[in-house]
Design a protein around this motif. Sequence first.
Motif, PDB file in Angstrom:
ATOM      1  N   ASP A 104       0.837  -1.205   0.000  1.00  0.00           N
ATOM      2  CA  ASP A 104       0.000   0.000   0.000  1.00  0.00           C
ATOM      3  C   ASP A 104       0.870   1.253   0.000  1.00  0.00           C
ATOM      4  N   HIS A 105       1.911   1.232   0.823  1.00  0.00           N
ATOM      5  CA  HIS A 105       2.830   2.367   0.901  1.00  0.00           C
ATOM      6  C   HIS A 105       3.524   2.591  -0.440  1.00  0.00           C
ATOM      7  N   ALA A 106       3.984   1.516  -1.074  1.00  0.00           N
ATOM      8  CA  ALA A 106       4.642   1.622  -2.374  1.00  0.00           C
ATOM      9  C   ALA A 106       3.685   2.218  -3.415  1.00  0.00           C
ATOM     10  N   GLU A 107       2.448   1.772  -3.412  1.00  0.00           N
ATOM     11  CA  GLU A 107       1.475   2.290  -4.385  1.00  0.00           C
ATOM     12  C   GLU A 107       1.201   3.778  -4.157  1.00  0.00           C
ATOM     13  N   ARG A 108       1.078   4.179  -2.904  1.00  0.00           N
ATOM     14  CA  ARG A 108       0.873   5.603  -2.609  1.00  0.00           C
ATOM     15  C   ARG A 108       2.072   6.439  -3.059  1.00  0.00           C
ATOM     16  N   LEU A 109       3.282   5.929  -2.848  1.00  0.00           N
ATOM     17  CA  LEU A 109       4.479   6.649  -3.278  1.00  0.00           C
ATOM     18  C   LEU A 109       4.480   6.887  -4.779  1.00  0.00           C
ATOM     19  N   VAL A 110       4.173   5.850  -5.531  1.00  0.00           N
ATOM     20  CA  VAL A 110       4.174   5.981  -6.988  1.00  0.00           C
ATOM     21  C   VAL A 110       3.069   6.933  -7.440  1.00  0.00           C
ATOM     22  N   ALA A 111       1.886   6.774  -6.886  1.00  0.00           N
ATOM     23  CA  ALA A 111       0.736   7.566  -7.326  1.00  0.00           C
ATOM     24  C   ALA A 111       0.804   9.023  -6.885  1.00  0.00           C
ATOM     25  N   GLU A 112       1.353   9.283  -5.697  1.00  0.00           N
ATOM     26  CA  GLU A 112       1.256  10.626  -5.123  1.00  0.00           C
ATOM     27  C   GLU A 112       2.577  11.388  -5.071  1.00  0.00           C
ATOM     28  N   GLN A 113       3.701  10.711  -4.996  1.00  0.00           N
ATOM     29  CA  GLN A 113       4.975  11.392  -4.787  1.00  0.00           C
ATOM     30  C   GLN A 113       5.827  11.521  -6.046  1.00  0.00           C
ATOM     31  N   HIS A 114       5.383  10.942  -7.148  1.00  0.00           N
ATOM     32  CA  HIS A 114       6.188  10.979  -8.373  1.00  0.00           C
ATOM     33  C   HIS A 114       5.332  11.450  -9.546  1.00  0.00           C
TER      34      HIS A 114
END
Length: 98
Positions: free
Chosen positions: A71-81
């Motif tokens: 979940d954390h990895a998906e949020r990073l890709v979707a929101e931080q990049h």
Amino acid sequence: MWIAWIEFDLLLGDVHSLKEKRSILRPLLADLSRRTESAVAEVGAHDLHRRATVGVSVVAAEPSHAQQVLDHAERLVAEQHPEVTLLSAHRGLHSSED
């Protein structure tokens, strides 16, 4: 033991060469690896300039912890990049006793 993975299908921004693709993916992969403490790699679409398939895998004692990492990895890709667009994400979860 639980093994979990997530595979991201990504659309890259204004990229015209594989060199430009690498310049976008290298920091993304390093950030995912560092912030999720998991194995990360480009796993597909190697010859396409504007597409990338990135995989993240984790081994955990509990399935809930593995899911949290994904979940954390998906949020990073979707929101931080913002340089990439997340088109889809596919997950898997298996026990060592399967």
